[in-house]
Design an enzyme around this catalytic site. Sequence first.
Site, short mmCIF file in Angstrom:
data_model
loop_
_atom_site.label_atom_id
_atom_site.label_comp_id
_atom_site.label_asym_id
_atom_site.label_seq_id
_atom_site.Cartn_x
_atom_site.Cartn_y
_atom_site.Cartn_z
CD GLU A 45 -2.98 -0.83 -0.13
OE1 GLU A 45 -3.00 0.29 -0.69
OE2 GLU A 45 -3.66 -1.79 -0.53
CE1 TYR A 126 -6.82 3.09 -0.61
CE2 TYR A 126 -4.45 3.13 -0.20
CZ TYR A 126 -5.56 2.51 -0.73
OH TYR A 126 -5.43 1.30 -1.34
CG ASP A 144 -8.27 4.36 -4.60
OD1 ASP A 144 -9.52 4.33 -4.66
OD2 ASP A 144 -7.55 3.67 -5.34
#
Length: 346
Positions: A45, A126, A144
Amino acid sequence: MRDGPKTADLLDWYDAHARVLPWRVSPADRAGGIVPDPYAVWLSEIMLQQTTVAAVRDYFTRFMSIWPTVQDLAAAEDDRVMGEWAGLGYYARARNLLKCAREISALGAFPTTRAGLQALPGIGPYTSAAISAIAYDLPETVVDGNVERVMSRMFHVETPLPDAKSELTALAETLTPQKRAGDYAQAVMDLGATICTPKSPACGICPWNSDCLARRSGVQAELPKKKPKAKKPTRFGVVYLARNQAGEWLMERRPEKGLLGGMLGWPGAEWGDVAVEQPPFSADWQDPGVEVRHVFTHFNLHLSLRVVQTDGKIQPRQGLFLDIKRSDLPTVMRKAFDVAISHLSH
DNA sequence: AAGCCGTGGTA
DNA sequence: TTACCAAGGCT
């Protein structure tokens, strides 16, 4: 709250079409009880922030190979990690990655709540939601760029970004399921990446096409609206590439903060409206006659080069002679390196 | 809160 | 060439 029909439709689509990615546990494996590794989820991520899957793939595999656990990464040397990150961009991510690994290693394990995750460096709204959902199946809502686009179309939101962010987040929350939150989060992002694309969305094969309000009005390709961006200025600079008899190159470590922070760079004056000549030592500097052009997020760069092969002992005013590899350098410095190598070999 | 922060692919 | 965009966060 019961999980709705739109959510179920998307999960069905994901079960059949989920992309195979190195950091992803497939929906079938998840159903079979395979649990994602929080370290792998976190690492992927961070790398995926504002960065395409294609660019991340090899970096992720290499990082996992060199540092298989968060403890391994926490024990790594800073320069080694920056070198492995070189070329991926947004280098503050790499500095925060190390800080974060060391905090987690000190804690003994990854935090298991969204708030706990978001307190760590480099983890914002996020990423905290993504790790919570994907690694722990917590019903958190990821928002996102993909989700913003999908929701703006599904609910026909005309408010321009970034003002629409909170509105789109609230709408996205209405679709997040209590069960299979991890698969759902990845499903919305896959949908945005492969079907509900910025240009020419493939509505004909979209599992949500009959629910999509923007498509109902035929305006899906015009959403989301965005505020216009400022034009990029052009900056100019001069860098100096010196190689000694041992094959080492004169380089300097850039300051931690700011552009290319913590990365290796060629010596020279700061870049600005005009190119400033500031050689690190006196020599017969040669101009290869080729300018390097590079695009950064908020400016274009025109870089002039000065190259020399030194033979004697040099006392540079800036930098150190280092045994470096091209792959240790950020991309703009690689471009200059390539020109210098070519020039010196002729 | 708006500017700063990389890079590569695509139309 | 130009412009946009990609699983954003920090200050």
